[in-house]
Design a protein around this motif. Structure first.
Motif, short mmCIF file in Angstrom:
data_model
loop_
_atom_site.label_atom_id
_atom_site.label_comp_id
_atom_site.label_asym_id
_atom_site.label_seq_id
_atom_site.Cartn_x
_atom_site.Cartn_y
_atom_site.Cartn_z
N PRO A 13 5.33 46.59 -2.39
CA PRO A 13 4.17 46.22 -3.21
C PRO A 13 4.22 44.74 -3.57
N VAL A 14 3.05 44.17 -3.78
CA VAL A 14 2.93 42.79 -4.23
C VAL A 14 2.74 42.81 -5.74
N VAL A 15 3.65 42.18 -6.46
CA VAL A 15 3.60 42.17 -7.92
C VAL A 15 3.32 40.74 -8.38
N THR A 16 2.05 40.46 -8.66
CA THR A 16 1.62 39.17 -9.20
C THR A 16 0.69 39.44 -10.37
N GLU A 17 0.33 38.41 -11.09
CA GLU A 17 -0.59 38.59 -12.21
C GLU A 17 -1.94 39.10 -11.73
N LYS A 18 -2.40 38.56 -10.62
CA LYS A 18 -3.71 38.95 -10.09
C LYS A 18 -3.69 40.41 -9.61
N SER A 19 -2.63 40.83 -8.92
CA SER A 19 -2.56 42.20 -8.43
C SER A 19 -2.37 43.19 -9.58
N MET A 20 -1.65 42.78 -10.63
CA MET A 20 -1.47 43.67 -11.78
C MET A 20 -2.78 43.85 -12.54
N ALA A 21 -3.59 42.81 -12.62
CA ALA A 21 -4.89 42.91 -13.30
C ALA A 21 -5.84 43.80 -12.51
N ALA A 22 -5.73 43.80 -11.19
CA ALA A 22 -6.62 44.62 -10.35
C ALA A 22 -6.29 46.10 -10.43
N MET A 23 -5.11 46.45 -10.93
CA MET A 23 -4.74 47.86 -11.04
C MET A 23 -5.61 48.62 -12.03
N GLY A 24 -6.23 47.92 -12.97
CA GLY A 24 -7.17 48.57 -13.89
C GLY A 24 -8.41 49.09 -13.17
N GLU A 25 -8.72 48.49 -12.03
CA GLU A 25 -9.85 48.92 -11.21
C GLU A 25 -9.41 49.82 -10.07
N LYS A 26 -8.15 50.32 -10.12
CA LYS A 26 -7.56 51.18 -9.09
C LYS A 26 -7.45 50.46 -7.75
N LYS A 27 -7.08 49.19 -7.79
CA LYS A 27 -6.82 48.41 -6.58
C LYS A 27 -5.35 48.06 -6.55
N TYR A 28 -4.66 48.43 -5.48
CA TYR A 28 -3.23 48.21 -5.34
C TYR A 28 -2.98 47.33 -4.12
N THR A 29 -2.06 46.38 -4.25
CA THR A 29 -1.79 45.41 -3.20
C THR A 29 -0.41 45.67 -2.61
N PHE A 30 -0.34 45.70 -1.26
CA PHE A 30 0.91 45.94 -0.55
C PHE A 30 1.08 44.93 0.56
N LEU A 31 2.35 44.59 0.89
CA LEU A 31 2.65 43.92 2.14
C LEU A 31 2.80 45.01 3.18
N VAL A 32 2.14 44.85 4.32
CA VAL A 32 2.14 45.89 5.35
C VAL A 32 2.63 45.31 6.68
N HIS A 33 2.91 46.20 7.61
CA HIS A 33 3.33 45.82 8.96
C HIS A 33 2.22 45.00 9.61
#
Length: 99
Positions: A13-33
């Motif tokens: 998972p990508v843990v940044t301020e922007k990605s943590m704020a987007a979790m309130g909108e059920k958006k999750y950020t990942f590094l993928v293959h």
């Protein structure tokens, strides 16, 4: 393309301020293959995290950064990032709880 299984698609998972704020909108950020496509990412999230239903997947390819060591230049590896949006009735992803 390489034979990529669903458990090899999501790297971390990508843990940044922007990605943590987007979790309130059920958006999750990942590094993928780097060879994973949107359908593979959707399948991997739904299989790895019970009770999740993916609404949409946005992907972006990131070039490697130029680094210098002494007089020589090089590049870091290319990466791929995915922003996964879950449906309203979907469960939250547990790895992000408590952060």
């Amino acid at each position: 393309m390489a034979n990529v299984k669903y458990y090899d698609v999501i790297l971390k998972p990508v843990v940044t301020e922007k990605s943590m704020a987007a979790m309130g909108e059920k958006k999750y950020t990942f590094l993928v293959h780097t060879e994973a496509n949107k359908t593979m990412i959707k399948e991997a999230v739904e299989k790895m995290f019970e009770g999740t239903k993916v609404k949409s997947v946005n992907t972006m390819n990131l070039d490697g950064k130029t680094k210098r060591r002494g007089m020589t230049f090089g590049k870091t590896a290319k990466t791929k990032k995915a922003i996964v949006t879950l449906t309203e009735d979907s469960k939250d992803i547990e790895i992000f709880e408590g952060l």
